[in-house]
Design a protein around this motif. Structure first.
Motif, PDB file in Angstrom:
ATOM      1  N   GLY A   1     -57.522  36.427  46.544  1.00  0.00           N
ATOM      2  CA  GLY A   1     -56.395  37.161  47.323  1.00  0.00           C
ATOM      3  C   GLY A   1     -56.855  36.551  48.820  1.00  0.00           C
TER       4      GLY A   1
ATOM      5  N   ASP B   1     -55.577  32.245  45.879  1.00  0.00           N
ATOM      6  CA  ASP B   1     -54.394  33.098  46.200  1.00  0.00           C
ATOM      7  C   ASP B   1     -53.111  32.449  45.351  1.00  0.00           C
TER       8      ASP B   1
ATOM      9  N   TYR C   1     -46.382  45.026  40.206  1.00  0.00           N
ATOM     10  CA  TYR C   1     -46.629  45.527  41.694  1.00  0.00           C
ATOM     11  C   TYR C   1     -46.043  46.927  41.745  1.00  0.00           C
TER      12      TYR C   1
ATOM     13  N   ARG D   1     -59.909  42.184  48.413  1.00  0.00           N
ATOM     14  CA  ARG D   1     -59.692  43.159  49.676  1.00  0.00           C
ATOM     15  C   ARG D   1     -58.474  43.256  49.915  1.00  0.00           C
ATOM     16  N   ASN D   2     -57.813  44.228  50.046  1.00  0.00           N
ATOM     17  CA  ASN D   2     -56.269  44.545  50.453  1.00  0.00           C
ATOM     18  C   ASN D   2     -55.435  43.676  49.600  1.00  0.00           C
TER      19      ASN D   2
ATOM     20  N   ARG E   1     -62.945  40.633  58.792  1.00  0.00           N
ATOM     21  CA  ARG E   1     -62.061  42.011  58.921  1.00  0.00           C
ATOM     22  C   ARG E   1     -63.161  43.034  58.417  1.00  0.00           C
TER      23      ARG E   1
ATOM     24  N   SER F   1     -54.473  38.453  57.597  1.00  0.00           N
ATOM     25  CA  SER F   1     -55.938  38.562  57.359  1.00  0.00           C
ATOM     26  C   SER F   1     -56.417  38.303  58.765  1.00  0.00           C
TER      27      SER F   1
ATOM     28  N   LEU G   1     -53.821  36.491  40.097  1.00  0.00           N
ATOM     29  CA  LEU G   1     -54.798  37.496  39.578  1.00  0.00           C
ATOM     30  C   LEU G   1     -54.209  37.844  38.562  1.00  0.00           C
TER      31      LEU G   1
HETATM   32  C1  LIG Z   1     -53.315  41.283  52.760  1.00  0.00           C
HETATM   33  S1  LIG Z   1     -53.767  39.771  52.267  1.00  0.00           S
HETATM   34  C2  LIG Z   1     -55.470  39.868  52.094  1.00  0.00           C
HETATM   35  C3  LIG Z   1     -56.044  38.906  52.474  1.00  0.00           C
HETATM   36  C4  LIG Z   1     -57.648  39.161  52.575  1.00  0.00           C
HETATM   37  N1  LIG Z   1     -58.246  39.448  51.338  1.00  0.00           N
HETATM   38  C5  LIG Z   1     -58.020  40.136  53.579  1.00  0.00           C
HETATM   39  O1  LIG Z   1     -58.502  41.294  53.090  1.00  0.00           O
HETATM   40  O2  LIG Z   1     -58.083  40.176  54.765  1.00  0.00           O
HETATM   41  C6  LIG Z   1     -53.041  40.020  50.379  1.00  0.00           C
HETATM   42  C7  LIG Z   1     -53.133  38.769  49.695  1.00  0.00           C
HETATM   43  O3  LIG Z   1     -53.196  38.777  48.288  1.00  0.00           O
HETATM   44  C8  LIG Z   1     -52.109  37.886  47.736  1.00  0.00           C
HETATM   45  N2  LIG Z   1     -51.472  38.238  46.367  1.00  0.00           N
HETATM   46  C9  LIG Z   1     -50.674  39.126  46.065  1.00  0.00           C
HETATM   47  N3  LIG Z   1     -50.532  39.204  44.859  1.00  0.00           N
HETATM   48  C10 LIG Z   1     -51.318  38.108  44.339  1.00  0.00           C
HETATM   49  C11 LIG Z   1     -51.665  37.964  43.038  1.00  0.00           C
HETATM   50  N4  LIG Z   1     -50.746  38.279  42.026  1.00  0.00           N
HETATM   51  N5  LIG Z   1     -52.486  37.009  42.813  1.00  0.00           N
HETATM   52  C12 LIG Z   1     -53.195  36.499  43.775  1.00  0.00           C
HETATM   53  N6  LIG Z   1     -53.055  36.869  44.995  1.00  0.00           N
HETATM   54  C13 LIG Z   1     -52.218  37.597  45.358  1.00  0.00           C
HETATM   55  C14 LIG Z   1     -51.372  37.623  48.811  1.00  0.00           C
HETATM   56  O4  LIG Z   1     -50.435  36.515  48.722  1.00  0.00           O
HETATM   57  C15 LIG Z   1     -51.953  37.591  49.973  1.00  0.00           C
HETATM   58  O5  LIG Z   1     -52.432  36.310  50.629  1.00  0.00           O
END
Ligand SMILES: C[S@@+](CC[C@H](N)C(=O)[O-])C[C@H]1O[C@@H](n2cnc3c(N)ncnc32)[C@H](O)[C@@H]1O
Length: 301
Positions: A141, A175, A60, A244-245, A111, A107, A229
């Motif tokens: 995610g 996720d 990160y 996304r995001n 969106r 989310s 991921l």
């Molecule tokens: C802001 S949300 C996005 C949700 C959806 N994709 C949207 O755009 O509305 C970000 C998501 O990424 C997940 N996330 C963060 N790091 C991750 C990782 N290493 N592997 C999988 N998911 C991850 C978080 O837990 C969170 O649920």
């Protein structure tokens, strides 16, 4: 950063209404360079988080990570990384709050509606023409399921209007955050999740009695699984990937690694959708060609 900087988690506690507002305490160590001692303490803290809950902090962006950790430090009234590490060691619940803060999982259904419009008009027609018996969609995610279920609603609608078998579609939401996935499995949502969805679709696909409960027809081809991921193996043979995001929070090298992995996870000519403020870059941009730049839709080259 999208919804990160103004997150509600960052709001200072308010006093009673008739008292003057409290000054917001600063976020400890959130900004600026760290001295050697603080930098060493942060390294140790990251190591501790990783070995205790398996959250891979190194992937990160440091700026993002420090700010999020600072939010939890302020909430618990500690001022150094060493103090926070000690607190975590004696309070398992704090790990869960920290991971919630680090993973930001806001989310909504549909969106960025223009993306869904483009997918229904231009991507689904192409996908259903393929000879493949199954069409696989992956929401990487997926947070609490809004994106995966939006895909499910989209394909059900498309299937109905175009006389296609909706059971050809298989949707996977993954996720890193188990709590979000448990929420997704319940498929019950508040008004907030409904702000972008067309009211007609909302009426058709949800039962409303205080909360919005997604109807079973939209859930039956969707499943959820935990997947990091950065560190876990990705599914293969996907036709459409939403990510996304999510990558916005990752270091550049990790983003590049993911673009390669998404390319490999797609069938030839499969589609990738990124978030509104995310972009393909560097050598990885050659792996895809742009289908709709504003909507961030790309196609495996
Ligand atoms: C802001 S949300 C996005 C949700 C959806 N994709 C949207 O755009 O509305 C970000 C998501 O990424 C997940 N996330 C963060 N790091 C991750 C990782 N290493 N592997 C999988 N998911 C991850 C978080 O837990 C969170 O649920």
């Amino acid at each position: 950063m999208p919804q990160d900087e103004g997150s509600q988690r960052d709001i200072a506690p308010q006093g009673p209404a008739d008292e003057p507002p409290q000054a917001v305490p600063p976020l400890p160590l959130a900004h600026g360079p760290l001295n050697d001692a603080d930098a060493a303490e942060l390294r140790a803290l990251k190591q501790q988080i990783q070995s205790t809950v398996g959250f891979y902090c190194e992937g990160y962006k440091e700026k993002c990570l420090r700010r999020r950790i600072a939010v939890r430090m302020r909430a618990r009234g500690v001022h150094t990384y060493a103090q926070y590490a000690k607190l975590l060691a004696s309070d398992a619940a704090e790990y869960s709050l920290l991971v919630d803060t680090l993973t930001i999982n806001v989310s909504k259904f549909y969106r960025n509606p223009e993306v869904w419009e483009m997918l229904s008009r231009h991507v689904l027609p192409e996908l259903v023409e393929r000879p493949d018996p199954e069409i696989r969609i992956w929401s990487a995610g997926s947070a609490s399921g809004e994106e995966a279920y939006s895909a499910a609603i989209m394909v059900q609608e498309y299937a109905r209007e175009n006389d296609v078998d909706p059971d050809r579609f298989r949707i996977l939401g993954t996720d890193i955050d188990r709590d979000s996935l448990a929420f997704a499995e319940r498929a019950e949502y508040t008004d907030f999740a409904m702000t972008d969805i067309d009211p007609d679709l909302r009426e058709r696909w949800f039962d409303h009695d205080g909360t919005y409960r997604l109807r079973p027809e939209a859930r039956r081809n969707v499943r959820f699984a935990t997947l990091d991921l950065i560190r876990d193996e990705h599914p293969r043979e996907q036709h459409l990937i939403f990510c996304r995001n999510v990558i916005i929070y990752f270091e550049r090298a990790i983003q590049e690694q993911l673009f390669q992995q998404f390319h490999d996870a797609l069938v030839p000519g499969g589609y990738l959708v990124l978030g509104k403020v995310e972009a393909l870059f560097g050598s990885q941009s050659g792996l895809f060609r742009t289908v709709a730049s504003r909507q961030r839709i790309f196609r495996r080259a």
